[in-house]
Design a protein around this motif. Structure first.
Motif, PDB file in Angstrom:
ATOM      1  N   SER A 220       0.857  -1.185   0.000  1.00 52.52           N
ATOM      2  CA  SER A 220       0.000   0.000   0.000  1.00 52.52           C
ATOM      3  C   SER A 220       0.889   1.230   0.000  1.00 52.52           C
ATOM      4  CB  SER A 220      -0.912  -0.003   1.238  1.00 52.52           C
ATOM      5  OG  SER A 220      -0.143   0.273   2.395  1.00 52.52           O
ATOM      6  N   VAL A 221       0.263   2.391  -0.113  1.00 52.56           N
ATOM      7  CA  VAL A 221       1.031   3.638  -0.114  1.00 52.56           C
ATOM      8  C   VAL A 221       1.764   3.800   1.206  1.00 52.56           C
ATOM      9  CG1 VAL A 221       0.836   6.145  -0.218  1.00 52.56           C
ATOM     10  CG2 VAL A 221      -0.528   4.717  -1.757  1.00 52.56           C
ATOM     11  N   GLN A 222       1.107   3.457   2.304  1.00 57.83           N
ATOM     12  CA  GLN A 222       1.689   3.662   3.629  1.00 57.83           C
ATOM     13  C   GLN A 222       2.585   2.507   4.067  1.00 57.83           C
ATOM     14  OE1 GLN A 222      -1.462   4.575   6.387  1.00 57.83           O
ATOM     15  NE2 GLN A 222      -2.331   6.171   5.089  1.00 57.83           N
ATOM     16  N   CYS A 223       2.388   1.334   3.502  1.00 61.63           N
ATOM     17  CA  CYS A 223       3.163   0.147   3.885  1.00 61.63           C
ATOM     18  C   CYS A 223       3.756  -0.476   2.626  1.00 61.63           C
ATOM     19  CB  CYS A 223       2.282  -0.875   4.597  1.00 61.63           C
ATOM     20  SG  CYS A 223       1.405  -0.232   6.053  1.00 61.63           S
ATOM     21  N   ASN A 224       4.973  -0.100   2.283  1.00 60.79           N
ATOM     22  CA  ASN A 224       5.535  -0.552   1.006  1.00 60.79           C
ATOM     23  C   ASN A 224       6.988  -1.006   1.102  1.00 60.79           C
ATOM     24  OD1 ASN A 224       6.905   1.871   1.257  1.00 60.79           O
ATOM     25  ND2 ASN A 224       5.542   2.970  -0.142  1.00 60.79           N
ATOM     26  N   THR A 225       7.494  -1.224   2.327  1.00 56.75           N
ATOM     27  CA  THR A 225       8.857  -1.710   2.503  1.00 56.75           C
ATOM     28  C   THR A 225       8.825  -3.230   2.676  1.00 56.75           C
ATOM     29  OG1 THR A 225       9.504   0.360   3.570  1.00 56.75           O
ATOM     30  CG2 THR A 225      10.974  -1.523   3.859  1.00 56.75           C
ATOM     31  N   LEU A 226       9.047  -3.954   1.588  1.00 59.11           N
ATOM     32  CA  LEU A 226       8.995  -5.414   1.633  1.00 59.11           C
ATOM     33  C   LEU A 226      10.159  -5.953   2.461  1.00 59.11           C
ATOM     34  CD1 LEU A 226       7.721  -8.070   0.576  1.00 59.11           C
ATOM     35  CD2 LEU A 226       9.268  -7.900  -1.382  1.00 59.11           C
ATOM     36  N   PHE A 227       9.855  -6.746   3.498  1.00 61.19           N
ATOM     37  CA  PHE A 227      10.968  -7.297   4.276  1.00 61.19           C
ATOM     38  C   PHE A 227      10.809  -8.764   4.653  1.00 61.19           C
ATOM     39  CE2 PHE A 227       8.461  -6.223   8.096  1.00 61.19           C
ATOM     40  CZ  PHE A 227       8.793  -7.238   8.976  1.00 61.19           C
ATOM     41  N   GLY A 228       9.705  -9.391   4.314  1.00 61.39           N
ATOM     42  CA  GLY A 228       9.543 -10.799   4.643  1.00 61.39           C
ATOM     43  C   GLY A 228       8.626 -11.496   3.656  1.00 61.39           C
ATOM     44  N   ALA A 229       8.873 -12.789   3.435  1.00 63.26           N
ATOM     45  CA  ALA A 229       8.059 -13.536   2.483  1.00 63.26           C
ATOM     46  C   ALA A 229       8.040 -15.013   2.836  1.00 63.26           C
ATOM     47  CB  ALA A 229       8.605 -13.347   1.066  1.00 63.26           C
ATOM     48  N   TRP A 230       6.934 -15.649   2.523  1.00 58.49           N
ATOM     49  CA  TRP A 230       6.808 -17.106   2.602  1.00 58.49           C
ATOM     50  C   TRP A 230       6.018 -17.557   1.379  1.00 58.49           C
ATOM     51  CZ3 TRP A 230       2.268 -19.869   2.389  1.00 58.49           C
ATOM     52  CH2 TRP A 230       2.390 -21.253   2.509  1.00 58.49           C
ATOM     53  N   THR A 231       6.396 -18.698   0.815  1.00 57.34           N
ATOM     54  CA  THR A 231       5.627 -19.265  -0.285  1.00 57.34           C
ATOM     55  C   THR A 231       5.518 -20.763  -0.107  1.00 57.34           C
ATOM     56  OG1 THR A 231       5.387 -19.297  -2.704  1.00 57.34           O
ATOM     57  CG2 THR A 231       7.608 -19.603  -1.821  1.00 57.34           C
ATOM     58  N   VAL A 232       4.572 -21.375  -0.798  1.00 55.20           N
ATOM     59  CA  VAL A 232       4.312 -22.809  -0.668  1.00 55.20           C
ATOM     60  C   VAL A 232       5.614 -23.603  -0.768  1.00 55.20           C
ATOM     61  CG1 VAL A 232       3.247 -24.789  -1.800  1.00 55.20           C
ATOM     62  CG2 VAL A 232       1.953 -22.683  -1.531  1.00 55.20           C
ATOM     63  N   GLY A 233       5.823 -24.502   0.178  1.00 56.78           N
ATOM     64  CA  GLY A 233       7.000 -25.365   0.153  1.00 56.78           C
ATOM     65  C   GLY A 233       8.130 -24.899   1.038  1.00 56.78           C
ATOM     66  N   SER A 234       8.090 -23.646   1.509  1.00 52.89           N
ATOM     67  CA  SER A 234       9.169 -23.115   2.339  1.00 52.89           C
ATOM     68  C   SER A 234       8.860 -23.341   3.813  1.00 52.89           C
ATOM     69  CB  SER A 234       9.350 -21.620   2.079  1.00 52.89           C
ATOM     70  OG  SER A 234      10.205 -21.047   3.044  1.00 52.89           O
ATOM     71  N   ALA A 235       9.889 -23.744   4.570  1.00 54.94           N
ATOM     72  CA  ALA A 235       9.730 -23.929   6.017  1.00 54.94           C
ATOM     73  C   ALA A 235      10.006 -22.649   6.787  1.00 54.94           C
ATOM     74  CB  ALA A 235      10.655 -25.045   6.500  1.00 54.94           C
ATOM     75  N   GLY A 236      10.564 -21.625   6.109  1.00 50.77           N
ATOM     76  CA  GLY A 236      10.843 -20.358   6.777  1.00 50.77           C
ATOM     77  C   GLY A 236      12.143 -19.750   6.291  1.00 50.77           C
ATOM     78  N   GLN A 237      12.515 -18.613   6.880  1.00 52.53           N
ATOM     79  CA  GLN A 237      13.752 -17.903   6.530  1.00 52.53           C
ATOM     80  C   GLN A 237      14.643 -17.776   7.753  1.00 52.53           C
ATOM     81  OE1 GLN A 237      13.519 -14.240   4.064  1.00 52.53           O
ATOM     82  NE2 GLN A 237      11.325 -14.461   4.281  1.00 52.53           N
ATOM     83  N   CYS A 238      15.918 -18.061   7.579  1.00 55.28           N
ATOM     84  CA  CYS A 238      16.924 -17.851   8.623  1.00 55.28           C
ATOM     85  C   CYS A 238      17.945 -16.882   8.047  1.00 55.28           C
ATOM     86  CB  CYS A 238      17.581 -19.177   8.996  1.00 55.28           C
ATOM     87  SG  CYS A 238      18.760 -19.052  10.378  1.00 55.28           S
TER      88      CYS A 238
END
Length: 569
Positions: A220-238
């Motif tokens: 959105s205009v106020q929230c546009n700093t992408l810093f995390g993601a998950w997609t099918v098949g991923s157990a997470g990010q380290c």
């Protein structure tokens, strides 16, 4: 001994190559869903291992007995004993499919080597080898005693009965100190609909975002700093041990979480309460990291193609605009949908590739590969980042475009980079040949001030609308005087080439204001002008050659008649 080793390598290589070729010998061989992991595909169709190799399942044994060919006998057989023929399970119910042709259907597919439903009284004894476990998450850093965690998730929410749904909700983060997020893990409630989750940081001084689950766009205009993601098949990010994502008093204080629900059956009885767990520490790491997204936002993939490539370049001019100093890449992820087969991200310096960030030659949408880059790879101002995506549309009957649904496609790359302060924007992407960085950060890119052009009350663009309003009638007849005005207006830099196509693309997404009317006026004589062009083409050919070949004459007449028919319709 050496000869044995070489033979083993050759056998292993031919097995991997054969796996892909075997998919092409079976109808919908690369589109069979996993029997107990929703939103996953079974890539090694004839094997007990879903990725291929190793022991064969019942269908694999029958396929081998048939000479590794799709025969009528194999099609009519029920290899897994669940009451459906192999042809019915693979979209060839009438057993008419031939290699290199399009199957009768790609809907309602199931695995011909796994008895289904997999846990029914009939099938459970036959499926003792079936593995339904998902990948486990490994990250030693989160075991430290000072590490805290916060789970943000939707309340139980009804999933709309549409195939593609994007919903957003904002959450407050801890502000009692300064922290680094060092890992993120998914909390998945309904595996039948969850497709991906994105987290966006919000401007701390602005409120008013969705306090509950609300239909939304990407960020959105106020929230546009992408810093995390998950997609099918991923157990997470380290995250890399020298970097974390800054939250708290001197970092992100509020996040918008976007979930994508994929509901291809368009059921109205699904609900979901998925989310993410953030693992964060007060022991700040040396660097703060952010996520940079690159890629191509416009895709047009023809049907029936064995291989179709698309690319995008974050140019040297773009990186000069976006980087105030070098940044280092520590983690990367390719992202396409189900037509995706290969993807790479390259760093180019002084016209030479210095490194691949990613280079997946066997891309799988439901098996995302988060690439850890150690030691970190540096990007300097003036470097280029090239994204290349390869798609296979062999079983498609219609053109596939870029879009948010899983039946659409994407060509994107995500990179975790640091230090955050050296990066002015979180996106460096293209639309066709256009740099979106240049389009929105330069005052007059490509000779077009896009902000002014979309504001039709602006003194530079208001006269264009007035000319069209005074000479054209939208959704009505085409006036002769309108044709000349349209030709003149279309000479404007904002309506020429790929910039013009982008303007029309953006305008098609608008439902209010003057611009949809402007577009309807501009296009009110399109068909008639095409007809005029065909007539002129026929006249010019007659005058220049004195005569036209019968074949060419027929082509021109057919073209003219087609345009006339469109007018009549």
């Amino acid at each position: 001994m050496a000869m044995t080793f070489i033979c083993l390598l050759l056998l292993w290589g031919s097995s991997c190559f054969g796996f892909k070729s075997f998919q092409q010998r079976i109808p919908n061989g690369d589109m069979v869903p996993h029997s107990c992991k929703p939103n996953f595909l079974w890539h090694g169709l004839g094997h007990e291992n879903e990725l291929g190799g190793g022991a064969r399942n019942s269908f694999g044994l029958d396929f081998a007995a048939a000479g590794l060919k799709w025969t009528k006998e194999l099609c009519e057989k029920d290899s897994d004993g669940d009451g459906r023929t192999n042809g019915q399970e693979l979209g060839d119910p009438n057993c008419t499919w031939k290699e290199n042709s399009t199957p009768e259907t790609n809907q309602g597919l199931s695995h011909p080597g796994v008895c289904e439903p997999h846990d029914s009284d009939l099938c459970k004894p036959k499926n003792t080898w079936l593995n339904c476990e998902l990948e486990s998450f490994k990250c030693d850093a989160i075991k430290s005693p000072e590490v805290k965690n916060l789970t943000i998730r939707f309340p139980n929410t009804s999933v709309p009965n549409f195939e593609t749904n994007y919903f957003c909700m904002t959450f407050d983060l801890p502000t009692d100190g300064d922290y680094h997020v060092i890992a993120m893990t998914p909390v998945i409630d309904n595996v039948n609909v969850m497709h991906h989750i994105l987290l966006f940081g919000c401007d701390s001084d602005k409120q008013g975002e969705a306090s509950g689950p609300t239909a939304c766009e990407m960020g959105s205009v106020q929230c546009n700093t992408l810093f995390g993601a998950w997609t099918v098949g991923s157990a997470g990010q380290c995250l890399y041990h020298e970097a974390g994502i800054r939250i708290g008093q001197k970092g992100i204080k509020r996040v918008l979480m976007q979930v994508h629900w994929n509901n291809p059956e368009m059921r109205d009885d699904y609900s979901d309460s998925s989310g993410m767990t953030l693992h964060y520490t007060p022991k700040l790491r040396p660097n703060s990291a952010v996520m940079l997204m690159v890629g191509q936002w416009y895709l047009e993939i023809p049907p029936g193609r064995e291989r179709h490539a698309e690319s995008a370049v974050c140019s040297k001019e773009d990186t000069h605009r976006l980087l105030t100093g070098p940044i280092k890449i520590v983690r990367a992820l390719n992202h396409m949908h189900y037509l995706g087969r290969e993807e790479s991200l390259e760093i180019i310096r002084n016209e030479k590739r210095i490194a691949y960030v990613t280079n997946e030659t066997t891309y799988s949408y439901d098996r995302p590969k988060f690439v850890t880059i150690s030691p970190p790879l540096e990007i300097q101002p003036g470097d280029e980042i090239k994204t290349t995506c390869v798609f296979k549309s062999k079983n498609k009957k219609k053109t596939t475009f870029s879009g948010r649904g899983t039946s659409d496609e994407m060509c994107l790359g995500f990179m975790v980079v640091f230090p955050a302060e050296n990066l002015l924007s979180r996106t460096c992407a293209t639309w066709r040949s256009l740099s979106l960085t240049k389009l929105y950060r330069d005052l007059n890119p490509y000779g077009c001030n896009i902000t002014n052009f979309f504001n039709l009350s602006h003194p530079d663009t208001r006269p264009l609308l007035e000319k069209l309003e005074n000479n054209c009638k939208p959704f009505s007849i085409c006036l002769e005087e309108c044709k000349e005005v349209v030709k003149e207006v279309r000479k404007h830099p904002c309506l020429s080439g790929d910039v013009g196509k982008y303007i029309v693309h953006r305008a098609a997404q608008m439902f209010n204001g003057d611009f949809p009317r402007f577009l309807s006026l501009l296009q009110s004589c399109d068909v008639e002008m095409l007809k005029d062009k065909q007539v002129q083409r026929l006249t010019n050919n007659n005058e220049s050659s004195g005569s036209v070949s019968p074949r060419r004459h027929l082509e021109l007449i057919v073209s003219f008649l087609c345009v006339t028919l469109i007018l009549l319709i």
